[in-house]
Scaffold this active site. Structure first.
Site, PDB file in Angstrom:
ATOM      1  N   HIS A   1       1.061  -1.070   0.086  1.00 33.84           N
ATOM      2  CA  HIS A   1       0.014   0.048  -0.099  1.00 33.84           C
ATOM      3  C   HIS A   1       1.003   1.451   0.034  1.00 33.84           C
ATOM      4  O   HIS A   1       1.342   1.770   1.069  1.00 33.84           O
ATOM      5  CB  HIS A   1      -0.880  -0.099   1.170  1.00 33.84           C
ATOM      6  CG  HIS A   1      -1.882   1.144   1.357  1.00 33.84           C
ATOM      7  ND1 HIS A   1      -3.106   1.066   1.957  1.00 33.84           N
ATOM      8  CD2 HIS A   1      -2.160   2.167   0.588  1.00 33.84           C
ATOM      9  CE1 HIS A   1      -3.923   2.149   1.800  1.00 33.84           C
ATOM     10  NE2 HIS A   1      -2.911   2.974   1.095  1.00 33.84           N
TER      11      HIS A   1
ATOM     12  N   HIS B   1      -9.400   0.807  -1.201  1.00 33.81           N
ATOM     13  CA  HIS B   1      -9.417   1.724   0.090  1.00 33.81           C
ATOM     14  C   HIS B   1     -11.026   1.433   0.525  1.00 33.81           C
ATOM     15  O   HIS B   1     -11.758   1.889   0.048  1.00 33.81           O
ATOM     16  CB  HIS B   1      -9.109   3.126   0.017  1.00 33.81           C
ATOM     17  CG  HIS B   1      -7.774   3.231  -0.257  1.00 33.81           C
ATOM     18  ND1 HIS B   1      -6.922   2.945  -1.375  1.00 33.81           N
ATOM     19  CD2 HIS B   1      -6.707   4.188   0.190  1.00 33.81           C
ATOM     20  CE1 HIS B   1      -5.727   3.059  -1.425  1.00 33.81           C
ATOM     21  NE2 HIS B   1      -5.445   3.997  -0.224  1.00 33.81           N
TER      22      HIS B   1
ATOM     23  N   GLU C   1     -11.381   3.291   5.968  1.00 35.03           N
ATOM     24  CA  GLU C   1     -10.450   4.213   6.542  1.00 35.03           C
ATOM     25  C   GLU C   1     -11.176   5.231   7.281  1.00 35.03           C
ATOM     26  O   GLU C   1     -11.025   5.250   8.526  1.00 35.03           O
ATOM     27  CB  GLU C   1      -9.324   4.644   5.345  1.00 35.03           C
ATOM     28  CG  GLU C   1      -8.262   5.674   5.819  1.00 35.03           C
ATOM     29  CD  GLU C   1      -7.676   6.485   4.608  1.00 35.03           C
ATOM     30  OE1 GLU C   1      -8.168   6.397   3.420  1.00 35.03           O
ATOM     31  OE2 GLU C   1      -6.689   7.188   4.707  1.00 35.03           O
TER      32      GLU C   1
ATOM     33  N   ASP D   1       1.630   6.872   2.055  1.00 36.94           N
ATOM     34  CA  ASP D   1       2.462   8.089   1.635  1.00 36.94           C
ATOM     35  C   ASP D   1       3.576   8.603   2.294  1.00 36.94           C
ATOM     36  O   ASP D   1       3.398   9.567   3.060  1.00 36.94           O
ATOM     37  CB  ASP D   1       1.267   9.483   1.413  1.00 36.94           C
ATOM     38  CG  ASP D   1       0.075   8.958   0.522  1.00 36.94           C
ATOM     39  OD1 ASP D   1       0.038   8.691  -0.883  1.00 36.94           O
ATOM     40  OD2 ASP D   1      -1.172   8.752   1.223  1.00 36.94           O
TER      41      ASP D   1
HETATM   42 ZN   LIG Z   1      -3.705   4.722   0.662  1.00 37.30          ZN
END
Ligand SMILES: [Zn+2]
Length: 334
Positions: free
Chosen positions: A18, A197, A200, A279
């Site tokens: 991911h 996704h 989340e 990220d």
């Molecule tokens: Zn992500």
């Protein structure tokens, strides 16, 4: 983790499932790309960019993320970005990584699909030849954009070649997965893997919807699954991998700090948890730091580090012989 365990963690072969390649854009590279491509940013120096890399939630992160991606213009830019991340993989002994990219954003910024994909592919080839870092690419659709045109985009990408699957990312709240059912069915018909996704910021129902309406093989994040005992039971029974990203969840406010993260409970529930960086340039660290800091915060065992790596091998889309090789390399460590 004690010193010996940290050393073993650093040395052991690892897998990442991911990772948004655009999310590995470090402030230094962002500023140099902005200058080269003559794009004005509201930041004068690296410190100002770092200060901006502090977020309240997913939307405030996405606003900056899309601003930063405007600086990626040429094939060389995508090559440099991807190679820098794969160099991190080399340095951290990440032997295999499945990377996401967001072509809709780049198209909107005037970058043709062939340009972004050629740059990424060139870096992938070089990293494999030079460093033995193996990687694959997953095309993500942005769920807060219309589904119209996504099947055509998928077919264009298939013609260019080099993607192993499709994903669904961007702002989750109020954007349930079902809108992309036809697109994911088209991906399946093309023999591509599917991930999304879900859970989340969105509710557990979105995880169910991703499984049932999109036919996904993995859930990205999925941390809110714990709110539904029935869903946990299903994820456990079907051993659906979850690509959990602890630093990201804390940076975006899903959990107040790492001590409050629910990854220990996800593991104790028998779910197929993997750990990832999402990220890394924006959320304070790459894969090894995500594992090490989370394990320290939650007092998890070294055996559980090995377990999440085994989960990643099982859950990745590499060929069977490559998975066997990864298992063999990992077996030295426990
Ligand atoms: Zn992500």
């Amino acid at each position: 983790m004690n010193t010996l365990e940290k050393k073993k963690l650093a040395e052991m072969p690892k897998i990442e499932l991911h990772l948004h390649i655009e999310g590995s854009l470090e402030p230094e590279m962002l500023l140099s790309l902005a200058e080269k491509n003559q794009i004005s940013l509201p930041y004068n120096d690296v410190d100002a960019v770092r200060a901006a890399y502090r977020f309240r939630d997913l939307q405030s992160f996405l606003n900056l993320y899309y601003l930063a991606t405007q600086c990626l213009k040429t094939e060389q830019d995508f090559y440099a970005l991807t190679l820098a991340y794969l160099r991190h993989c080399r340095d951290e002994n990440i032997v295999y990584t499945e990377m996401f990219f967001d072509p809709q954003t780049h198209l909107e910024h005037g970058v043709p699909l062939a340009v972004s994909m050629a740059g990424i592919a060139a870096a992938q080839g070089e990293a494999e030849r030079e460093w033995g870092v193996d990687s694959a690419l997953i095309l993500c659709f942005e769920r807060d954009r219309p589904a119209e045109g996504t099947i055509a985009l998928l077919k264009d990408a298939e013609k260019i070649g080099g993607i192993i699957g499709v994903g669904l990312d961007s702002a989750e709240r109020n954007h349930p997965p079902a809108k992309f059912a036809a697109t994911f069915a088209a991906a399946r018909a093309l023999g591509l893997h599917r991930v999304a996704h879900a859970g989340e910021e969105g509710p557990p129902e979105y995880i169910l919807e991703a499984l049932d309406k999109l036919g996904v093989e993995r859930i990205d994040h999925g941390v809110r699954a714990l709110e539904s005992p029935e869903l946990v039971e299903r994820l456990r029974a079907e051993q659906i991998p979850l690509t959990v990203c602890p630093f990201s969840n804390v940076a975006l406010g899903g959990f107040g700090n790492l001590q409050q993260h629910n990854v220990a409970r996800l593991l104790e529930s028998g779910l197929k948890v993997t750990i990832n960086s999402d990220d890394p340039a924006y959320f304070g660290g790459y894969l090894t730091a995500n594992i090490s800091d989370t394990w320290d915060a939650l007092g998890l065992s070294f055996e559980q580090t090995i377990q999440v790596q085994k989960n990643a091998i099982d859950g990745c889309f590499a060929q069977a012989h490559k998975k066997r090789e990864m298992y063999e390399k990992l077996s030295v460590y426990g």
